[in-house]
Motif scaffolding. Structure first.
Motif, PDB file in Angstrom:
ATOM      1  N   LEU A  80       0.829  -1.213   0.000  1.00 15.08           N
ATOM      2  CA  LEU A  80       0.000   0.000   0.000  1.00 15.08           C
ATOM      3  C   LEU A  80       0.858   1.256   0.000  1.00 15.08           C
ATOM      4  N   ALA A  83       2.566   1.869  -3.426  1.00 15.91           N
ATOM      5  CA  ALA A  83       1.572   2.367  -4.390  1.00 15.91           C
ATOM      6  C   ALA A  83       1.285   3.841  -4.143  1.00 15.91           C
ATOM      7  N   ALA A  84       1.067   4.196  -2.885  1.00 14.29           N
ATOM      8  CA  ALA A  84       0.758   5.589  -2.565  1.00 14.29           C
ATOM      9  C   ALA A  84       1.944   6.492  -2.901  1.00 14.29           C
ATOM     10  N   ALA A  87       2.037   7.156  -6.590  1.00 16.96           N
ATOM     11  CA  ALA A  87       0.981   8.100  -6.969  1.00 16.96           C
ATOM     12  C   ALA A  87       1.368   9.522  -6.586  1.00 16.96           C
ATOM     13  N   TYR A  91       1.866  11.954 -10.060  1.00 17.66           N
ATOM     14  CA  TYR A  91       0.760  12.818 -10.484  1.00 17.66           C
ATOM     15  C   TYR A  91       0.725  14.122  -9.700  1.00 17.66           C
ATOM     16  N   PHE A  93      -1.929  16.841  -8.430  1.00 18.77           N
ATOM     17  CA  PHE A  93      -3.371  16.975  -8.243  1.00 18.77           C
ATOM     18  C   PHE A  93      -3.631  17.842  -7.020  1.00 18.77           C
ATOM     19  N   LEU A  99      -2.640  15.453   1.655  1.00 22.06           N
ATOM     20  CA  LEU A  99      -2.438  14.015   1.810  1.00 22.06           C
ATOM     21  C   LEU A  99      -1.101  13.719   2.482  1.00 22.06           C
TER      22      LEU A  99
ATOM     23  N   ASP B   9      -5.890   8.640 -16.091  1.00 21.83           N
ATOM     24  CA  ASP B   9      -4.880   8.882 -15.059  1.00 21.83           C
ATOM     25  C   ASP B   9      -5.522   9.072 -13.700  1.00 21.83           C
ATOM     26  N   ARG B  12      -6.196   5.790 -12.257  1.00 24.59           N
ATOM     27  CA  ARG B  12      -4.971   5.152 -11.755  1.00 24.59           C
ATOM     28  C   ARG B  12      -4.545   5.776 -10.432  1.00 24.59           C
ATOM     29  N   LEU B  13      -4.623   7.104 -10.388  1.00 22.27           N
ATOM     30  CA  LEU B  13      -4.257   7.826  -9.182  1.00 22.27           C
ATOM     31  C   LEU B  13      -5.078   7.326  -7.998  1.00 22.27           C
ATOM     32  N   LEU B  16      -4.136   3.825  -6.874  1.00 21.96           N
ATOM     33  CA  LEU B  16      -2.884   3.734  -6.129  1.00 21.96           C
ATOM     34  C   LEU B  16      -3.008   4.315  -4.722  1.00 21.96           C
ATOM     35  N   LEU B  17      -3.772   5.396  -4.617  1.00 20.27           N
ATOM     36  CA  LEU B  17      -3.829   6.110  -3.338  1.00 20.27           C
ATOM     37  C   LEU B  17      -4.863   5.570  -2.374  1.00 20.27           C
TER      38      LEU B  17
END
Lengths: 261, 287
Positions: A80, A83-84, A87, A91, A93, A99, B9, B12-13, B16-17
């Motif tokens: 986990l 993966a985080a 991300a 990206y 965002f 976060l 995307d 996917r984001l 993953l999060l």
């Protein structure tokens, strides 16, 4: 003041701190090989406490439980967390900063508070205490460490490599598996070892979440100490400290604890 | 830069999060909310007993002085331990970062922070072995000294402080070391060549530049110490009643969970206050 004198004083200071940090641990280890059940000196070498450990089913079970919980925690938290991290790295965002800040409560809030809060919540939803509750708690405590360590490694990753792979026709999964993951592998290994250490050494949260007959090793030791301690506890404590120091030494090969490399 | 994430995307984001943050929500944020709710109840809502929403648990903190006194006792303990860690750890970090070079420095740094990653309960227990009456410290001192000394530090406040300093000292050394290491040596050389003395360099350059690291370390020590309960229990015995041990009792001995929840939340408020006060300095540490 004389510079030479200061240098020597500094070395002595550092040496004294190392003695302070290691002496009690070494003494505890030494005492686990002392025959007297009352820590009596002079020292008389014996392995009887380690033999007693082998015969103690309660401690064996608790040790096995601790290792299993740590392994499950490590697996979940590493997957986990990695993966985080990817991300957060890949990206852009809105809310990204928020976060990142949300990773701090599990680290910054005293475990006494998070532990008791988890106890209340798990009872409230009808799950109660027990090994699943302990694992849920441990993963939450380990996740931020994994994300921080893997993110630190990702920061040294050249994102144009991903672009290059994409330009050559690799799909997102291919890019991750063949380009990104190999590069950050040392970070993932270090993060996994941190997660293992967080779980294996965790006492406070396990203490509130484990069922009385179902204790992890640190919880069992705490209960034993409060009843009055025996060199048997020294023996199991010595094993624990050797294991966790070894894990961290291996982790240090992959990550510099935020230091230079 | 927020606008341009393609729908694929974005998916996917989220993929993953979501798992990580969902986990944190279930294990950290929902429990904290549940605790806030509990702290406002008259009784646990599990059994048949009637319960209602009340502020009594918080009032209990203010009506009797018992809890406030214990909180103050814990805060004083936190300040004592933090001060000791800073006074002992900062010079150590300086020696490591500025006077030792190369592989020796790496090895020594690792050696200093390694105990921190080992089991804290076990390390506290090791101090119990050392400090108890007729323990290693007493026997050892009497073997060296020409006169008899009586060192039974076990079950005393000094024992608690020693154990806690041992537990949290590596934090201060780690954060201070990282901050000190980042200071450019040529800055110090420049000051020296312009005639600044050692103390001036320390006061005007080294200390201000490494302050964020030092403060971060101090906060990392203070916060867990205020909420400590295992260390005072093991090393303090009867003098080891602190705010943390009272909260522990509410959950494992007295089973007054709503009061325990309220006391926990008051502790959380103290922690957040400390973080808020130090955050301007801490933010510099991140940059």
């Amino acid at each position: 003041m004389n510079g030479r004198f200061l240098t020597i004083a500094g070395r002595i200071w550092l040496g004294a701190i190392l003695v302070f940090l290691y002496a009690p641990i070494l003494i505890m280890a030494l005492m686990s090989f002392n025959a007297s059940p009352f820590y009596q000196l002079p020292f008389e070498f014996s392995t009887r406490w380690y033999q007693a450990l082998g015969a103690n089913a309660e401690i064996r079970e608790a040790a096995l439980r601790s290792v299993l919980i740590a392994l499950v925690t490590t697996t979940i938290a590493t997957v986990l967390g990695t993966a985080a991290s990817i991300a957060l790295f890949r990206y852009e965002f809105p809310g990204k900063q928020a976060l990142r800040i949300l990773l701090f409560p599990p680290i910054a809030i005293p475990w006494l508070i998070t532990g008791t809060a988890m106890l209340i919540f798990f009872f409230g939803i009808g799950m109660g205490r027990g090994t699943p509750a302990v694992i849920i708690g441990h993963v939450a405590l380990a996740l931020p460490y994994v994300i921080v360590v893997v993110s630190a490694r990702l920061a040294t990753f050249d994102a144009t490599l991903e672009d290059a792979a994409r330009a050559l026709g690799a799909g997102p999964w291919m890019v991750t598996r063949r380009v990104t993951l190999p590069w950050i592998a040392p970070g993932i290994i270090a993060g996994a070892l941190f997660a293992f250490a967080v779980s294996f050494d965790q006492f406070v949260v396990s203490y509130f979440l484990s069922e009385p007959g179902d204790a992890t090793l640190p919880v069992l030791i705490y209960t034993a100490i409060r009843k009055g301690f025996t060199p048997e506890i020294n023996a199991v404590s010595t094993i624990i400290i050797v294991v966790s120091m070894l894990v961290m030494l291996i982790a240090a090969r992959y990550s510099k604890f935020g230091g230079e490399r | 830069m927020s606008a341009a994430l393609a729908p694929r995307d974005r998916l996917r984001l989220l993929g993953l999060l979501t798992p990580a943050y969902l986990w944190l929500t279930v294990a950290i944020f929902l429990p904290l909310s549940a605790m806030l709710f509990f702290s406002l109840l008259s009784d646990v809502p599990f059994g048949d007993a009637p319960w209602h929403v009340t502020a009594d648990n918080y009032l209990a903190f203010f009506q009797t002085t018992t809890y406030a006194k214990l909180l103050w006792k814990s805060i004083k303990l936190g300040l004592m331990v933090t001060l000791a860690c800073v006074l002992v750890g900062y010079p150590c970090a300086y020696v490591l970062a500025k006077t030792i070079r190369g592989r020796a420095r790496e090895a020594l740094f690792l050696l200093v922070i390694l105990p921190f990653w080992s089991n804290s309960l076990v390390r506290i227990f090791s101090w119990a072995i050392v400090l108890r009456g007729n323990g290693v410290l007493e026997v050892g001192l009497n073997a060296i000294l020409p006169f008899e000394v009586d060192v039974n530090l076990m079950f005393s406040t000094p024992a608690i402080v020693i154990g806690l300093v041992h537990s949290y000292l590596p934090y201060v050394i780690l954060t201070s070391y990282l901050a000190l290491q980042a200071i450019d040596d040529s800055l110090i050389d420049a000051a020296r060549s312009m005639g600044a003395g050692k103390l001036t360099i320390l006061r005007r350059i080294v200390l201000p530049l490494s302050l964020p690291g030092l403060v971060a370390g101090a906060v990392l020590v203070f916060v867990p110490v205020v909420g400590s309960f295992m260390e005072p229990r093991i090393l303090g015995g009867r003098v080891g009643t602190y705010y943390g041990t009272v909260i522990e009792d509410q959950f494992v001995a007295v089973f007054n969970w709503p009061l325990g929840a309220a006391l926990s939340f008051i502790l959380l408020a103290v922690v957040l206050l400390i973080l808020a006060v130090t955050s301007p300095v801490l933010r510099r540490a991140q940059a």
